[in-house]
Scaffold this motif. Structure first.
Motif, PDB file in Angstrom:
ATOM      1  N   ARG A   1       0.818  -1.205   0.000  1.00  0.00           N
ATOM      2  CA  ARG A   1       0.000   0.000   0.000  1.00  0.00           C
ATOM      3  C   ARG A   1       0.865   1.274   0.000  1.00  0.00           C
ATOM      4  NH1 ARG A   1      -3.272   0.732   4.442  1.00  0.00           N
ATOM      5  NH2 ARG A   1      -4.721   1.956   3.206  1.00  0.00           N
ATOM      6  N   PRO A   2       1.583   1.518  -1.072  1.00  0.00           N
ATOM      7  CA  PRO A   2       2.384   2.738  -1.150  1.00  0.00           C
ATOM      8  C   PRO A   2       1.511   3.970  -1.272  1.00  0.00           C
ATOM      9  CG  PRO A   2       2.300   1.682  -3.286  1.00  0.00           C
ATOM     10  CD  PRO A   2       1.623   0.747  -2.325  1.00  0.00           C
ATOM     11  N   ASP A   3       2.085   5.119  -0.928  1.00  0.00           N
ATOM     12  CA  ASP A   3       1.465   6.394  -1.265  1.00  0.00           C
ATOM     13  C   ASP A   3       1.722   6.657  -2.750  1.00  0.00           C
ATOM     14  OD1 ASP A   3       0.724   6.937   1.438  1.00  0.00           O
ATOM     15  OD2 ASP A   3       2.783   7.543   1.843  1.00  0.00           O
ATOM     16  N   VAL A   4       0.780   7.337  -3.409  1.00  0.00           N
ATOM     17  CA  VAL A   4       0.951   7.676  -4.821  1.00  0.00           C
ATOM     18  C   VAL A   4       0.767   9.176  -4.989  1.00  0.00           C
ATOM     19  CG1 VAL A   4       0.087   7.359  -7.162  1.00  0.00           C
ATOM     20  CG2 VAL A   4       0.197   5.409  -5.615  1.00  0.00           C
ATOM     21  N   VAL A   5       1.756   9.814  -5.610  1.00  0.00           N
ATOM     22  CA  VAL A   5       1.733  11.247  -5.900  1.00  0.00           C
ATOM     23  C   VAL A   5       1.822  11.408  -7.408  1.00  0.00           C
ATOM     24  CG1 VAL A   5       2.889  13.465  -5.547  1.00  0.00           C
ATOM     25  CG2 VAL A   5       2.894  11.742  -3.708  1.00  0.00           C
ATOM     26  N   GLY A   6       0.851  12.086  -8.001  1.00  0.00           N
ATOM     27  CA  GLY A   6       0.857  12.268  -9.444  1.00  0.00           C
ATOM     28  C   GLY A   6       0.672  13.717  -9.824  1.00  0.00           C
ATOM     29  N   TYR A   7       1.398  14.138 -10.858  1.00  0.00           N
ATOM     30  CA  TYR A   7       1.350  15.520 -11.342  1.00  0.00           C
ATOM     31  C   TYR A   7       0.790  15.561 -12.761  1.00  0.00           C
ATOM     32  CZ  TYR A   7       3.301  19.428 -14.001  1.00  0.00           C
ATOM     33  OH  TYR A   7       3.469  20.471 -14.878  1.00  0.00           O
TER      34      TYR A   7
END
Length: 275
Positions: free
Chosen positions: A99-105
């Protein structure tokens, strides 16, 4: 604004993973709780170079190159955020990430949102940066520019950092016009993901620049879809969104330089590392 160089300043390892018929390139930087950073259109994981040190200080940061971008060669299917979300979930499974964190731009923000929509059990927290949920929220002049993206524009882009990056790292540099065609085709279709956002179960930070591709009011509306900004928060936060969602509009930035800003990294980390 100075044109970005889009190079990493943290040593890491680059590998390929076979996911969904895609030979996806990714790098791993740092150690700690896993985090996936998803880049914007016509970029690669190198876009996060100026702020990668902040993210990798206490986290294991995975930087994939999305379909047809960077070191990941294109395959015979459309460029669609939902398909790329499935790629991202498959990469998480391939790497055995818990369950990683996901950061998207930008484009990556749309992919991150769809990953949370389609594979909610895969993520812990989500940060969607400069990600528009409706095409009609984008300023009309920007939609007009997007409508001009095609292979015919390749010659005019030869002085841009996007072209330089692609020529330097792509497995098939001659595919740049094809990538422009596919991106142009993708942007030619209207979209509305508001209903998807309403059902998000993953704690989500909606982030944008105060001079982004859509007005700040759009991102306030997205926060509203998550039950945010509809009432006073209360002395103990009892009126905040029940899903743990949050909103941040970063000052003095645009759609094009927010990805370089230390404020972006600091704000994302404050949300991701909150108890």
């Amino acid at each position: 604004m100075t044109a970005p160089t889009w190079t990493s300043d943290v040593s890491g390892t680059g590998q390929y993973a076979e996911v969904n018929g895609l030979n996806m390139y990714f790098e791993s930087h740092g150690s700690g709780r896993p985090m996936i950073l998803l880049h914007g259109g016509l970029g690669s994981g190198e876009m996060f170079g100026p702020i990668l040190t902040q993210f990798a200080q206490d986290h294991r940061v995975i930087l994939p190159d999305l379909q047809g971008h960077g070191r990941t060669a294109d395959i015979d299917r459309p460029l669609d955020v939902r398909l790329m979300a499935d790629d991202t979930a498959a990469l998480i499974e391939h790497l055995g990430l818990d369950r990683p964190d996901v950061v998207g731009y930008s484009l990556g923000g749309g992919v991150a949102l769809q990953t949370a929509v389609r594979h909610p059990a895969t993520l812990r927290r989500l940060v969607a940066v400069s990600a528009n949920t409706r095409s009609d929220a984008i300023y009309p002049e920007m939609r007009e520019q997007q409508g001009q993206v095609s292979a015919a524009a390749a010659e005019f882009m030869k002085e841009t950092p996007m072209y330089e990056l692609y020529q330097r790292v792509a497995p098939r540099p001659e595919d740049f016009p094809r990538l422009l065609d596919k991106i142009g085709e993708s942007m030619s279709h209207g979209f509305d993901f508001d209903d998807d956002v309403r059902g998000l179960q993953v704690p989500t930070l909606v982030m944008a620049a105060d001079a982004d591709m859509a007005p700040p009011s759009h991102y306030v509306e997205v926060f509203g879809l998550l039950d945010g900004g509809l009432r006073d928060g209360g002395w103990t936060g009892e009126g905040r969104p029940k899903g743990g969602h949050a909103l941040s509009i970063l000052p003095g930035l645009t759609h094009y330089d927010i990805v370089d800003s230390p404020l972006f990294a600091a704000t994302a980390l404050a949300f991701l590392d909150a108890e």
